[in-house]
Design an enzyme around this catalytic site. Structure first.
Site, short mmCIF file in Angstrom:
data_model
loop_
_atom_site.label_atom_id
_atom_site.label_comp_id
_atom_site.label_asym_id
_atom_site.label_seq_id
_atom_site.Cartn_x
_atom_site.Cartn_y
_atom_site.Cartn_z
N HIS A 254 0.85 -1.20 0.00
CA HIS A 254 0.00 0.00 0.00
C HIS A 254 0.87 1.24 0.00
O HIS A 254 2.06 1.18 0.32
CB HIS A 254 -0.89 0.03 1.25
CG HIS A 254 -0.08 0.26 2.50
ND1 HIS A 254 0.65 -0.76 3.11
CD2 HIS A 254 0.15 1.38 3.23
CE1 HIS A 254 1.29 -0.27 4.17
NE2 HIS A 254 1.02 1.03 4.25
N ASP A 256 0.60 5.05 1.94
CA ASP A 256 -0.20 5.65 3.02
C ASP A 256 -1.05 6.78 2.45
O ASP A 256 -0.49 7.68 1.82
CB ASP A 256 0.72 6.19 4.12
CG ASP A 256 1.51 5.08 4.81
OD1 ASP A 256 2.61 5.35 5.33
OD2 ASP A 256 1.03 3.92 4.79
N HIS A 310 4.64 0.22 -0.03
CA HIS A 310 5.46 -0.47 0.96
C HIS A 310 4.61 -1.54 1.64
O HIS A 310 3.40 -1.60 1.42
CB HIS A 310 6.05 0.52 1.99
CG HIS A 310 5.05 1.37 2.68
ND1 HIS A 310 4.44 2.47 2.09
CD2 HIS A 310 4.51 1.27 3.92
CE1 HIS A 310 3.60 3.02 2.94
NE2 HIS A 310 3.61 2.31 4.05
N ARG A 320 6.66 -9.08 15.78
CA ARG A 320 7.24 -7.81 15.32
C ARG A 320 6.27 -6.69 15.70
O ARG A 320 5.05 -6.89 15.66
CB ARG A 320 7.49 -7.80 13.81
CG ARG A 320 8.03 -6.49 13.30
CD ARG A 320 8.43 -6.52 11.83
NE ARG A 320 8.89 -5.20 11.42
CZ ARG A 320 8.11 -4.27 10.86
NH1 ARG A 320 6.82 -4.55 10.61
NH2 ARG A 320 8.57 -3.09 10.54
C1 LIG Z 1 -5.72 6.49 6.97
C2 LIG Z 1 -5.21 5.28 7.20
C3 LIG Z 1 -5.80 4.01 6.71
C4 LIG Z 1 -4.73 2.96 7.14
C5 LIG Z 1 -4.16 3.58 8.40
C6 LIG Z 1 -3.96 5.01 7.97
C7 LIG Z 1 -2.75 5.06 7.00
C8 LIG Z 1 -2.38 3.68 6.42
C9 LIG Z 1 -3.63 2.86 6.05
C10 LIG Z 1 -3.39 1.33 5.86
C11 LIG Z 1 -2.37 0.81 6.88
C12 LIG Z 1 -2.92 0.95 4.43
C13 LIG Z 1 -2.96 -0.59 4.24
C14 LIG Z 1 -4.40 -1.10 4.46
C15 LIG Z 1 -4.95 -0.75 5.87
C16 LIG Z 1 -6.44 -1.17 5.88
C17 LIG Z 1 -4.25 -1.59 6.97
O1 LIG Z 1 -3.65 -2.62 6.64
O2 LIG Z 1 -4.36 -1.24 8.15
C18 LIG Z 1 -4.83 0.79 6.05
C19 LIG Z 1 -5.25 1.51 7.35
C20 LIG Z 1 -6.75 1.42 7.65
O3 LIG Z 1 -7.61 1.68 6.78
O4 LIG Z 1 -7.06 1.07 8.84
O1 LIG Z 2 4.82 -2.07 10.38
C1 LIG Z 2 5.45 -1.57 9.43
O2 LIG Z 2 6.69 -1.64 9.33
C2 LIG Z 2 4.70 -0.82 8.34
C3 LIG Z 2 3.27 -0.54 8.70
C4 LIG Z 2 2.61 0.38 7.69
O3 LIG Z 2 3.08 0.59 6.58
C5 LIG Z 2 1.37 1.05 8.06
O4 LIG Z 2 0.81 0.74 9.16
O5 LIG Z 2 0.92 1.92 7.22
FE LIG Z 3 2.09 2.28 5.59
#
Ligand SMILES: C=C1C[C@]23C[C@H]1CC[C@H]2[C@]1(C)CCC[C@@](C)(C(=O)O)[C@H]1[C@@H]3C(=O)O
Ligand SMILES: O=C(O)CCC(=O)C(=O)O
Ligand SMILES: [Fe+2]
Length: 386
Positions: A254, A256, A310, A320
């Protein structure tokens, strides 16, 4: 195909429902929980956690060569060193948007305390964690693999998130009150630790915003002013070990959607950036914070600075953890590049929008991935973005 219910350690049933492809919202009556204590004991990884093979490309152990910026120069006002640092930041942000900072002013003891509080949150029994569950459509609270939001490509992680509004003050300790309200009085100290951590993050964010403005050759206070009353997001990531670590992700690929990310990772390793056409590892440094550009800042720079793909890998043996502070402007701020940033006849790459509208899109309609921003504009192509 109906998934067989799996019993977890707390006698309640872990039920993983058949994977529908719907992202969000999921059918209201579906209860799916990810109990990290239980799921680690399973022989086979539930199929909801298995990601498409196209995503599971082999990863080299090659490292990203991101610059390491000594931020003490900012406090010292060493303008020559600041100019050199700004040039390193500019080159990194034009390419992949990642750099690391040391002498950032965040006390190591405070970082260590924040990790201790991560453990105090995630070691709670699943029933307690679910009592602090994220409310659909919002960001704050506990989430287990986002199993209540998505039905496939579940991330192998638990998260706890909350909002930090800079204009809060000691007479209204929002974070302490939030922790006590959702987790109980015994989490007063946890709230205090994160109150201090977020204040330190916010201060650091404004220093980095000044360095970014310098690197872009605009009024060095512009982004300080733009972000000074922001509504940022703090997220604790907890990635349990996974027997089938090569089939899933802790956090999937994804970019951010936020503006700037300030991340501390523990020494386990697992953060990777897609740069120069390959996945490269970001080396953990306990004394450093990883900074990356988000989609909203990419729009503020009219696409100059890159918000890059990333992901976070998990492993077979070790938990982790990462502490992630997502810097966001006040929700009603209009995101558009400063006029002086645009060169003569330079076309705008993105329409004006508010962070509130992009944030809502990611929480109610779309799982942030590599195409969030263009999907957001397509989604809103007809309606008003402001
Ligand atoms: C605004 C946001 C949505 C998420 C948390 C913040 C910034 C990063 C986003 C996220 C981590 C991107 C990957 C998918 C996601 C659903 C996750 O894995 O947590 C995303 C976060 C979210 O929507 O909760
Ligand atoms: O845990 C990590 O190293 C990356 C997490 C991340 O990219 C996120 O929470 O948006
Ligand atoms: Fe991220």
């Amino acid at each position: 195909m109906q998934m067989a219910p799996l019993m977890n350690s707390n006698t309640s049933t872990l039920v993983l429902h058949p994977s529908s492809q719907a992202e969000e919202p999921k059918k209201e009556n579906m209860l799916s929980i990810f109990d990290s204590n239980m799921i680690q004991k399973q022989v086979n990884i539930p199929k909801e956690f298995i990601w498409p093979s196209i995503d599971l490309v082999n990863t080299t152990q090659e490292e990203l060569k991101e610059p390491l910026i000594d931020l003490s120069i900012m406090k010292a006002g060493d303008e020559k060193a600041i100019a050199s640092a700004a040039e390193l930041v500019r080159k990194a942000c034009l390419n992949h948007g990642f750099f690391q900072v040391i002498n950032h002013g965040v006390e190591q003891d405070l970082i260590n305390d924040a990790y201790c509080e991560v453990d105090s949150i995630f070691k709670q029994p699943i029933s307690k964690k679910l009592s602090a569950k994220r409310v659909a459509g919002g960001i704050s609270g506990y989430s287990g693999a986002h199993a209540d939001r998505y039905s496939s490509k579940l991330p192998w992680k638990e998260t706890f998130s909350f909002v930090y509004n800079h204009h809060q003050n000691s007479s209204n300790p929002q974070i302490v009150n939030y922790f006590k309200s959702v987790l109980g009085e015994e989490f007063q100290n946890t709230g205090l630790v994160y109150e201090k951590y977020c204040e330190a993050m916010n201060e650091l964010a404004l220093v980095i915003m000044e360095l970014l403005a310098i690197s872009l050759g605009i009024d060095r206070l512009h982004y300080r002013r733009f972000f000074q009353d922001g509504d940022s997001i703090m997220r604790c990531n907890y990635y349990p070990p996974c027997k089938s670590s090569g089939l899933t992700f802790g956090t999937g690929p994804h970019s951010d959607p936020t503006s700037l990310t300030i991340l501390h990772q523990d020494q386990v390793g697992g953060l990777q950036v897609f740069a120069n056409h390959k996945w490269l590892s970001v080396r953990p440094r306990s004394d450093a914070l990883v900074i990356n550009i988000g989609d909203t800042f990419m729009a503020l720079s009219n696409g100059r600075y890159k918000s890059c793909l990333h992901r976070a890998l998990v492993n077979k043996y070790r938990v982790r953890k990462s502490l992630v502070f997502f810097v966001c402007p006040r929700e009603d701020k209009v995101v558009k590049p400063l006029e002086s940033l645009l060169s003569k006849n330079e076309a705008r790459k993105y329409p004006d929008f508010t962070w509130a509208s992009l944030f809502e899109f990611t929480q109610k309609h779309y799982r942030a991935d590599v195409a969030t921003l263009q999907s957001f504009f397509q989604w809103h192509s007809s309606s008003n973005l402001l």
